[in-house]
Design a protein around this motif. Structure first.
Motif, PDB file in Angstrom:
ATOM      1  N   HIS A   8       5.666   9.785 -33.047  1.00  0.00           N
ATOM      2  CA  HIS A   8       4.867  10.542 -32.079  1.00  0.00           C
ATOM      3  C   HIS A   8       3.695   9.673 -31.632  1.00  0.00           C
ATOM      4  N   ILE A   9       3.556   9.519 -30.327  1.00  0.00           N
ATOM      5  CA  ILE A   9       2.421   8.794 -29.775  1.00  0.00           C
ATOM      6  C   ILE A   9       1.825   9.647 -28.664  1.00  0.00           C
ATOM      7  N   ASN A  10       0.533   9.423 -28.390  1.00  0.00           N
ATOM      8  CA  ASN A  10      -0.088  10.223 -27.344  1.00  0.00           C
ATOM      9  C   ASN A  10       0.280   9.676 -25.965  1.00  0.00           C
ATOM     10  N   ILE A  11       0.048  10.472 -24.954  1.00  0.00           N
ATOM     11  CA  ILE A  11       0.488  10.138 -23.597  1.00  0.00           C
ATOM     12  C   ILE A  11      -0.245   8.910 -23.065  1.00  0.00           C
ATOM     13  N   GLN A  12      -1.500   8.714 -23.439  1.00  0.00           N
ATOM     14  CA  GLN A  12      -2.257   7.552 -22.980  1.00  0.00           C
ATOM     15  C   GLN A  12      -1.612   6.258 -23.470  1.00  0.00           C
ATOM     16  N   ALA A  14       1.504   5.895 -24.415  1.00  0.00           N
ATOM     17  CA  ALA A  14       2.830   5.783 -23.812  1.00  0.00           C
ATOM     18  C   ALA A  14       2.736   5.222 -22.401  1.00  0.00           C
ATOM     19  N   LEU A  15       1.776   5.713 -21.604  1.00  0.00           N
ATOM     20  CA  LEU A  15       1.604   5.207 -20.241  1.00  0.00           C
ATOM     21  C   LEU A  15       1.131   3.754 -20.241  1.00  0.00           C
ATOM     22  N   LYS A  16       0.237   3.417 -21.150  1.00  0.00           N
ATOM     23  CA  LYS A  16      -0.251   2.036 -21.240  1.00  0.00           C
ATOM     24  C   LYS A  16       0.895   1.090 -21.580  1.00  0.00           C
ATOM     25  N   GLU A  17       1.730   1.492 -22.512  1.00  0.00           N
ATOM     26  CA  GLU A  17       2.891   0.684 -22.894  1.00  0.00           C
ATOM     27  C   GLU A  17       3.862   0.545 -21.724  1.00  0.00           C
ATOM     28  N   PHE A  18       4.073   1.631 -20.980  1.00  0.00           N
ATOM     29  CA  PHE A  18       4.963   1.600 -19.820  1.00  0.00           C
ATOM     30  C   PHE A  18       4.445   0.635 -18.754  1.00  0.00           C
ATOM     31  N   VAL A  19       3.144   0.693 -18.481  1.00  0.00           N
ATOM     32  CA  VAL A  19       2.542  -0.191 -17.477  1.00  0.00           C
ATOM     33  C   VAL A  19       2.665  -1.653 -17.901  1.00  0.00           C
ATOM     34  N   LEU A  24       2.909  -3.641 -14.276  1.00  0.00           N
ATOM     35  CA  LEU A  24       2.357  -2.890 -13.152  1.00  0.00           C
ATOM     36  C   LEU A  24       0.835  -2.983 -13.044  1.00  0.00           C
ATOM     37  N   GLU A  25       0.196  -3.817 -13.883  1.00  0.00           N
ATOM     38  CA  GLU A  25      -1.265  -3.875 -13.894  1.00  0.00           C
ATOM     39  C   GLU A  25      -1.843  -4.295 -12.546  1.00  0.00           C
TER      40      GLU A  25
END
Length: 98
Positions: A8-12, A14-19, A24-25
């Motif tokens: 379980h990871i928080n959404i922040q 998860a989004l940082k990892e996705f970027v 996409l930076e």
């Protein structure tokens, strides 16, 4: 198909990892710089701003008023530092007013 991660990871995070994974930076930085310009400069300057573009570390700002362009030229370094402070990292190193 991608392997599912049961941690379980928080959404922040998860989004940082996705970027970071999808590189996409730079695109997000371009959007964030435009938003920071609008926020910091206010309606007076934004009414005369016709274009904002970030290329590498240079921010190009198109202005429809030559008088405003000259006025902003005097405070270029302050504008750069305000933008970088708003963004939380040094993205803009040079500002060109057209």
């Amino acid at each position: 198909m991608a392997k599912r991660n049961n941690d379980h990871i928080n959404i922040q995070d998860a989004l940082k990892e996705f970027v970071e994974t999808n590189k996409l930076e730079k695109g997000l930085d371009k959007v964030n710089v435009k938003d920071a310009w609008v926020k910091l400069m206010g309606n007076g300057v934004n009414n005369y701003t016709t274009g904002i573009q970030l290329e590498r570390n240079t921010l190009f700002v198109q202005l429809s008023s030559s008088v405003l362009r000259e006025e902003l030229n005097y405070g270029k370094q302050k504008i750069i530092s305000m933008l970088n402070e708003e963004l939380g990292k040094e993205i803009v190193k040079k500002l060109i007013l057209r």
